[in-house]
Design an enzyme around this catalytic site. Structure first.
Site, short mmCIF file in Angstrom:
data_model
loop_
_atom_site.label_atom_id
_atom_site.label_comp_id
_atom_site.label_asym_id
_atom_site.label_seq_id
_atom_site.Cartn_x
_atom_site.Cartn_y
_atom_site.Cartn_z
N ASP A 78 0.85 -1.19 0.00
CA ASP A 78 0.00 0.00 0.00
C ASP A 78 0.88 1.24 0.00
OD1 ASP A 78 0.84 -0.63 2.68
OD2 ASP A 78 -0.60 0.82 3.45
N GLU A 143 0.00 -1.00 5.70
CA GLU A 143 1.09 -0.50 6.55
C GLU A 143 0.97 0.97 6.88
OE1 GLU A 143 5.00 1.24 7.65
OE2 GLU A 143 3.82 1.70 5.87
ZN LIG Z 1 6.95 2.48 3.68
#
Ligand SMILES: [Zn+2]
Length: 392
Positions: A78, A143
């Site tokens: 992501d 993340e």
């Molecule tokens: Zn990163």
């Protein structure tokens, strides 16, 4: 082995870079990584991985080998959104390569490294470097907003139990030994509502909070005086609730960004929070963030993410140093990241030896005109391919 690794990776270089460019073209903001994940899974199948798993959270994990020693490479797939596209000189989703630079959102953070690990897995298999090992190539999700949660679930839900983890966030081919921890706290002060014209009948929650804020500021200033690696605390948001603009606010909340050094844990910081609110009708808690992954799985991040650091003489560090030296004929530089990574899960929460090495430039992360140097991607791929050889 160096010559074989160099030759094998060089032969597939164009394919590797066009895959990295293709990943940049696929938009994959946090919780919307489905297309990127499926594209990675397709590439892994095409490259003849032994197994490709898309787990229930939506992480994609490619598996090579089935030996007892387990090494996991993690790249989050992501990236943060683009909200300033007019300021970009190149299309942020164009995947353009100009003068040996791959431009676009997520090129350094961190699709360049993700592509390098996907190809490294295939090279490891081709060169027989998976002997006695299991190699996991994980492209994790979520993340950016849920630090570590995607990787945590990838490891725990799928019983991967790796012996070593390499976090492939950008280091510009240096070795990162770890980073500070990060937490978000929320303090709430309760007051008593009253009419604005009769404030003496109420208790103003904001006035109470103002005194706590003075303590937070003083503590932050004390931390700033410390030498070397130091913790920090900063107020990042304040909110109050009142029944109207003519009423005394009955509650006030503040949010604190707290950075932790090694050795600080939830218990030690709890004592600090207790001291900050002592004497007031106030409570504190670690702020939790809830969300749903692209695959429909509920995720809850408890925002206390511990600091971690690997020793320079650890077998994993030494393996990285030796692989680097063998490939590039000089000593690697070592440092610590300024930002937080999925290492908070592997090292911080699960205690797995973890290290950082990646293509791309740390300060490019989340920046306008983000790019990743193309040679970084090729060299990172060589490094990831050779590393297992030096972990035996
Ligand atoms: Zn990163």
């Amino acid at each position: 082995m160096k010559a074989q690794v160099t030759e094998t990776v060089n032969a597939l270089q164009d394919q590797l870079i066009s895959f990295a460019s293709e990943l940049v073209k696929i938009k994959s903001p946090t919780c919307h990584e489905e297309e990127a994940v499926k594209r990675v899974a397709d590439e892994m199948r095409k490259l003849n991985y032994d197994q490709v798993i898309i787990d229930k959270v939506g992480n994609v994990i490619g598996v090579i080998g089935n030996g007892p020693e387990k090494l996991l490479f993690d790249s989050h797939i992501d990236n943060v959104a683009v909200n300033d596209s007019k300021a970009w000189e190149k299309d942020p989703y164009g995947g353009l390569i100009i003068d040996e630079k791959l431009y676009g959102r997520g090129s350094s953070d961190m699709k360049g490294s993700a592509a390098a690990t996907v190809y490294a897995g295939a090279m490891i298999k081709k060169l027989g470097l998976d002997k006695g090992k299991t190699i996991y190539v994980c492209c994790s999700v979520m993340e950016e907003d849920y630090d570590g949660e995607g990787l945590y679930r990838a490891i725990v839900d799928n019983n991967l139990s790796p012996d070593y983890v390499v976090i492939c966030e950008p280091t510009h081919l240096q070795i990162s030994l770890g980073h500070l921890g990060r937490a978000i706290y929320k303090i709430t002060v309760e007051g008593v509502s009253a009419h604005g014209a009769a404030p003496e009948k109420g208790v103003n929650a904001v006035y109470g909070m103002a005194k706590i804020i003075e303590r937070v500021e003083a503590l932050g200033n004390r931390y700033m005086q410390l030498e070397g690696e130091r913790p920090s605390i900063a107020l990042t948001k304040i909110e109050s609730e009142a029944v109207s603009l003519n009423a005394i606010p009955q509650t006030c909340h503040i949010y604190l960004d707290r950075r932790m050094t090694l050795g600080e844990n939830e218990e030690t910081v709890a004592m600090e929070m207790d001291a900050l609110i002592a004497g007031f009708d106030a409570t504190w808690k670690v702020h939790d963030v809830a969300g749903t992954s692209w695959a429909g799985e509920k995720v809850n991040l408890h925002s206390f993410l511990p600091a971690w650091e690997i020793e320079k003489d650890h077998k994993l560090t030494q393996g990285c140093v030796t692989a680097y030296r063998d490939l590039f004929d000089h000593e690697p530089s070592m440092y610590k990241w300024n930002f937080s990574t999925n290492g908070v899960a592997s090292a911080g929460k699960l205690g797995i030896p973890t290290i950082g090495f990646g293509a791309g430039i740390e300060k490019m992360a989340h920046m306008t005109n983000e790019y990743c140097p193309v040679p970084d991607i090729v060299n990172a791929c060589k490094f990831y391919t050779l590393l297992p050889r030096y972990l035996s």
